[in-house]
Enzyme design. Structure first.
Site, short mmCIF file in Angstrom:
data_model
loop_
_atom_site.label_atom_id
_atom_site.label_comp_id
_atom_site.label_asym_id
_atom_site.label_seq_id
_atom_site.Cartn_x
_atom_site.Cartn_y
_atom_site.Cartn_z
N TYR A 58 0.82 -1.21 0.00
CA TYR A 58 0.00 0.00 0.00
C TYR A 58 0.85 1.27 0.00
CZ TYR A 58 -4.73 -1.81 0.81
OH TYR A 58 -5.96 -2.39 0.67
N LYS A 87 2.89 -15.30 2.89
CA LYS A 87 3.18 -16.07 1.67
C LYS A 87 4.68 -16.32 1.68
CE LYS A 87 1.91 -17.84 -2.31
NZ LYS A 87 0.98 -18.98 -2.46
N ASP A 139 -3.06 -18.21 0.64
CA ASP A 139 -4.01 -18.89 -0.25
C ASP A 139 -4.76 -19.98 0.52
OD1 ASP A 139 -1.54 -20.16 -0.06
OD2 ASP A 139 -1.47 -20.82 -2.15
N ASP A 174 -6.41 -6.84 4.19
CA ASP A 174 -7.54 -6.19 3.51
C ASP A 174 -8.45 -7.26 2.92
OD1 ASP A 174 -9.01 -4.04 2.37
OD2 ASP A 174 -8.06 -4.47 0.45
N ASP A 205 -12.24 -8.81 4.49
CA ASP A 205 -13.50 -8.70 3.74
C ASP A 205 -14.12 -10.08 3.56
OD1 ASP A 205 -13.37 -5.94 3.44
OD2 ASP A 205 -14.01 -6.03 1.34
C1 IPM Z 1 -10.34 -0.77 4.07
C2 IPM Z 1 -10.56 -0.18 2.71
C3 IPM Z 1 -9.38 0.68 2.36
C4 IPM Z 1 -8.17 -0.22 2.28
C5 IPM Z 1 -9.53 1.51 1.09
C6 IPM Z 1 -10.76 2.36 1.11
C7 IPM Z 1 -8.30 2.35 0.82
O1 IPM Z 1 -10.80 -1.16 1.75
O2 IPM Z 1 -10.26 0.00 5.04
O3 IPM Z 1 -10.22 -1.98 4.18
O4 IPM Z 1 -7.93 -0.86 1.26
O5 IPM Z 1 -7.45 -0.29 3.28
MN MN Z 2 -10.83 -3.16 2.53
#
Ligand code: IPM
Ligand code: MN
Length: 370
Positions: free
Chosen positions: A142, A189, A221, A245, A249
């Protein structure tokens, strides 16, 4: 207790859900005799529209002078499909994390029995699922060097980590594991990436400082698969920025709705609290977004202030709305309640301390009276 809280509504449904958290925090302040002073600040597409900058200097200054930050959501479709956009809303959040040195993002994954039917997993697989992800937030790909060749046919993003960046987030994860089931899983990884091998080495060497915590290592993975096959095996998950990240999710869908999940970003500066859902542009202004992710983020803020009794009352109030089916459209598309009606119910529960909580549906703008 006196606290100054920066409020960044941000984009999409951010303002609607954040408004519910402010209601809830005000109810907590009144009940327990605290003073919370809220100061508004801009970030994201909203800030670009108003100032041309996704993170105005004034916002950084307000956040630096605050004890915590309550944040809504970031992102707007007009930037998502435009790879050549020069400024992007997300740059605001990334820069704020870096400015405040918020090097750890914490995302708890809890199940609600009453919502198990919404999970894409079978109820049996959800038994005992209760884990928390510690994601490194200010390093890795990032924030590495980027490049795009002059003829625009070659691009690079560097993934880089210093030992100290791994150590500081790992310490937090180990310490948290000590308060739980004492198991830490590092996701990496290391069979391919040098940075991952550094992560393993650093975590292995820290492990001796936490002899009561058992550590295991998992390739990302495989971890993506294990989150689905056997999510109950995880207790504290530690991982680098981008893996975190993605895995967080993925994990969020286990609960049945991403709208329920809170997060905290902590480090050296004022900690930031936000729901993990995005700006949900299709729902903007419709009073249909789930406020629970934001309200539970406010509860994490209270815990961060050391106000555990207050935080527990907020969680109890949220649980009460969920078990009584006072839920938004993402959870029950037929008998749904509005964002602010759910906020009112949570506020009301807190004011009454759970006693004689309102159950008169018709007074609550239910879409259907149940
Ligand atoms: C999160 C979001 C952010 C990230 C974006 C909005 C930059 O997806 O907080 O997880 O990727 O960190
Ligand atoms: Mn995110």
């Amino acid at each position: 207790m006196d606290k100054k809280i920066a409020v960044i509504n941000g984009d999409g449904v951010g303002p609607e859900v954040t408004a519910q958290s402010i209601k809830v925090l005000n109810a907590i302040a009144a009940k327990f005799g605290h003073q919370f002073l809220f100061v508004d600040a801009l970030m994201g597409a909203d800030a670009i529209d108003k100032t041309g900058n996704p993170l105005p200097d004034e916002t950084i200054a307000i956040c630096k002078q605050s004890d915590a930050i309550l944040f809504g959501a970031i992102g707007h479709p007009k930037y998502d499909n435009d790879p050549s956009a020069k400024v992007r809303p997300e740059q605001g959040l990334l820069k704020l994390r870096k400015e405040l040195e918020l090097f750890t993002n914490i995302r708890p994954i809890n199940m609600y029995d009453s919502l198990a039917h919404l999970s894409p997993l079978k109820t049996k697989q959800l038994e005992g699922v209760d884990f928390i992800i510690f994601r490194e937030l200010t390093g890795g790909i990032y924030f590495g060097k980027r490049s795009l060749s002059e003829d625009q046919t070659y691009a690079t993003d560097e993934c880089a980590y210093h030992t100290y960046e791994i150590e500081r987030v790992a310490h937090l994860a180990f310490q948290y594991a000590q308060t739980r089931r004492k198991k830490l899983t590092l996701i990496d990884k290391a069979n391919v990436l040098e940075t991952s091998r550094l992560w393993r080495k650093v975590v292995q060497s820290l492990a001796s400082k936490y002899p009561d915590v058992s550590v295991d290592y998992m390739f990302v993975d495989n971890a993506a698969m294990q989150v689905i096959i056997n999510p109950a095996q995880f207790d504290v998950v530690l991982t680098e920025n981008m893996f975190g990240d993605i895995i967080s999710d993925e994990a969020s869908v286990l609960t049945g709705s991403i709208g329920l999940l809170p997060s905290a970003s902590v480090g050296n500066g004022a900690a930031l609290f936000e729901p993990i859902h995005g700006s949900y542009p299709q729902a903007t202004g419709k009073d249909i977004a789930n406020p629970v992710g934001s309200v539970l983020s406010a509860a994490m803020m209270l815990d961060h202030f050391g106000l555990n009794e207050e935080a527990n009352l907020v969680r109890e109030a949220v649980n009460w709305t969920l078990t009584h089916s006072f839920v938004s459209k993402d959870i029950d598309p037929i008998n749904s309640y509005g964002t602010s009606a759910i906020g009112d119910l949570i506020e009301d529960y807190i004011k009454r301390n759970g006693k004689q909580a309102a159950t008169n549906n018709s007074a609550l703008n239910a879409s259907t009276i149940i």
